[in-house]
Design an enzyme around this catalytic site. Structure first.
Site, PDB file in Angstrom:
ATOM      1  CE  LYS A  12      77.561 -46.844 -28.728  1.00 52.09           C
ATOM      2  NZ  LYS A  12      77.651 -45.359 -28.655  1.00 52.09           N
ATOM      3  CG  PHE A  60      74.134 -36.545 -31.460  1.00 50.30           C
ATOM      4  CD1 PHE A  60      73.723 -37.774 -30.970  1.00 50.30           C
ATOM      5  CD2 PHE A  60      74.159 -35.465 -30.585  1.00 50.30           C
ATOM      6  CE1 PHE A  60      73.340 -37.938 -29.655  1.00 50.30           C
ATOM      7  CE2 PHE A  60      73.777 -35.619 -29.248  1.00 50.30           C
ATOM      8  CZ  PHE A  60      73.375 -36.871 -28.785  1.00 50.30           C
ATOM      9  NE  ARG A  88      76.502 -44.397 -18.004  1.00 52.39           N
ATOM     10  CZ  ARG A  88      76.186 -43.820 -19.163  1.00 52.39           C
ATOM     11  NH1 ARG A  88      75.649 -44.533 -20.142  1.00 52.39           N
ATOM     12  NH2 ARG A  88      76.398 -42.554 -19.360  1.00 52.39           N
ATOM     13  CB  THR A  94      79.635 -39.638 -23.761  1.00 50.34           C
ATOM     14  OG1 THR A  94      78.708 -39.921 -22.713  1.00 50.34           O
ATOM     15  CG2 THR A  94      78.965 -39.847 -25.101  1.00 50.34           C
ATOM     16  NE  ARG A 105      81.423 -44.911 -24.278  1.00 46.26           N
ATOM     17  CZ  ARG A 105      80.264 -44.468 -23.839  1.00 46.26           C
ATOM     18  NH1 ARG A 105      80.203 -43.665 -22.787  1.00 46.26           N
ATOM     19  NH2 ARG A 105      79.139 -44.810 -24.443  1.00 46.26           N
ATOM     20  CG  ASN A 115      80.913 -43.823 -27.711  1.00 45.53           C
ATOM     21  OD1 ASN A 115      80.311 -44.725 -28.283  1.00 45.53           O
ATOM     22  ND2 ASN A 115      80.303 -42.919 -26.967  1.00 45.53           N
ATOM     23  CG  HIS A 118      74.357 -48.351 -25.140  1.00 45.76           C
ATOM     24  ND1 HIS A 118      73.856 -47.076 -25.036  1.00 45.76           N
ATOM     25  CD2 HIS A 118      73.496 -49.154 -24.443  1.00 45.76           C
ATOM     26  CE1 HIS A 118      72.735 -47.106 -24.334  1.00 45.76           C
ATOM     27  NE2 HIS A 118      72.487 -48.356 -23.964  1.00 45.76           N
ATOM     28  CD  GLU A 129      69.244 -48.952 -22.789  1.00 45.56           C
ATOM     29  OE1 GLU A 129      70.290 -49.536 -22.427  1.00 45.56           O
ATOM     30  OE2 GLU A 129      69.184 -47.733 -22.990  1.00 45.56           O
TER      31      GLU A 129
HETATM   32  P1  GDP Z   1      76.233 -42.591 -23.371  1.00 48.77           P
HETATM   33  O1  GDP Z   1      75.159 -43.032 -22.418  1.00 48.77           O
HETATM   34  O2  GDP Z   1      77.546 -42.274 -22.701  1.00 48.77           O
HETATM   35  O3  GDP Z   1      76.404 -43.545 -24.543  1.00 48.77           O
HETATM   36  O4  GDP Z   1      75.759 -41.202 -23.979  1.00 48.77           O
HETATM   37  P2  GDP Z   1      74.304 -40.687 -24.450  1.00 48.77           P
HETATM   38  O5  GDP Z   1      73.222 -41.658 -24.079  1.00 48.77           O
HETATM   39  O6  GDP Z   1      74.177 -39.276 -23.994  1.00 48.77           O
HETATM   40  O7  GDP Z   1      74.433 -40.649 -26.031  1.00 48.77           O
HETATM   41  C1  GDP Z   1      74.283 -41.803 -26.821  1.00 48.77           C
HETATM   42  C2  GDP Z   1      75.376 -41.834 -27.854  1.00 48.77           C
HETATM   43  O8  GDP Z   1      75.201 -40.699 -28.721  1.00 48.77           O
HETATM   44  C3  GDP Z   1      76.775 -41.672 -27.300  1.00 48.77           C
HETATM   45  O9  GDP Z   1      77.368 -42.898 -26.909  1.00 48.77           O
HETATM   46  C4  GDP Z   1      77.524 -41.034 -28.435  1.00 48.77           C
HETATM   47  O10 GDP Z   1      77.989 -42.008 -29.372  1.00 48.77           O
HETATM   48  C5  GDP Z   1      76.463 -40.193 -29.103  1.00 48.77           C
HETATM   49  N1  GDP Z   1      76.560 -38.781 -28.666  1.00 48.77           N
HETATM   50  C6  GDP Z   1      76.245 -38.270 -27.445  1.00 48.77           C
HETATM   51  N2  GDP Z   1      76.466 -36.935 -27.393  1.00 48.77           N
HETATM   52  C7  GDP Z   1      76.946 -36.596 -28.623  1.00 48.77           C
HETATM   53  C8  GDP Z   1      77.351 -35.362 -29.206  1.00 48.77           C
HETATM   54  O11 GDP Z   1      77.329 -34.305 -28.583  1.00 48.77           O
HETATM   55  N3  GDP Z   1      77.778 -35.416 -30.519  1.00 48.77           N
HETATM   56  C9  GDP Z   1      77.807 -36.584 -31.226  1.00 48.77           C
HETATM   57  N4  GDP Z   1      78.224 -36.545 -32.493  1.00 48.77           N
HETATM   58  N5  GDP Z   1      77.426 -37.764 -30.710  1.00 48.77           N
HETATM   59  C10 GDP Z   1      77.002 -37.784 -29.427  1.00 48.77           C
END
Ligand code: GDP
Length: 136
Positions: A12, A60, A88, A94, A105, A115, A118, A129
């Protein structure tokens, strides 16, 4: 058992900006994930919105799309045994504050938004994807 998979990884903007691309790629290689393809790109906010549309109802979502399109990113196809779940695990939780030691991370993440990486969360999503970024 042979379970070779492919998954999509993104470095990212926060990590590309801090010149962490090679360090992060080395972590994948050291963990037996082969980088089959890689390119540095800068996507538009509309493209980010399409990529993250599964999150469109989340509070978000707008910030997430603005962030992913805020600077260059590196998109990669990672290949290896159980690549989806292995990636993962290497990425960590996350929220970098909740990630285990030595995960990407934990090592490099700044916040839940910034973070650093992805990774696809299922084989189905990995296929979608990879197509999103690498289909000609
Ligand atoms: P990942 O698969 O671990 O990347 O998580 P997700 O697919 O659930 O979310 C996608 C991205 O959205 C994450 O990598 C975070 O950067 C962001 N994100 C997820 N949950 C939150 C949250 O509760 N608050 C905020 N601000 N960002 C979030």
């Amino acid at each position: 058992m042979n379970n070779k998979e492919a998954t999509l990884s993104i470095i990212k903007p926060d990590a590309v900006e801090r010149d962490l691309t090679d360090e992060i790629k080395n972590i994948f290689i050291q963990n037996n994930l082969n980088i089959k393809d890689s390119k540095k790109i800068h996507i538009s906010k509309d493209e980010a919105a399409e990529f993250y549309k599964v999150h469109q109802s989340k509070p978000f979502y707008n910030d997430l799309c603005a962030y992913l399109s805020s600077g260059p990113i590196v998109v990669m196809i990672l290949e290896g045994e159980n690549a989806v779940s292995l990636n993962r695990k290497i990425m960590g939780a996350t929220d970098p504050n909740k990630a285990e030691n030595n995960t990407i991370r934990k090592l490099y993440g700044i916040s839940i938004d910034k973070n650093s990486v992805h990774g696809s969360d299922s084989q189905d999503n990995a296929k979608k994807e990879i197509d999103f970024f690498f289909k000609n």
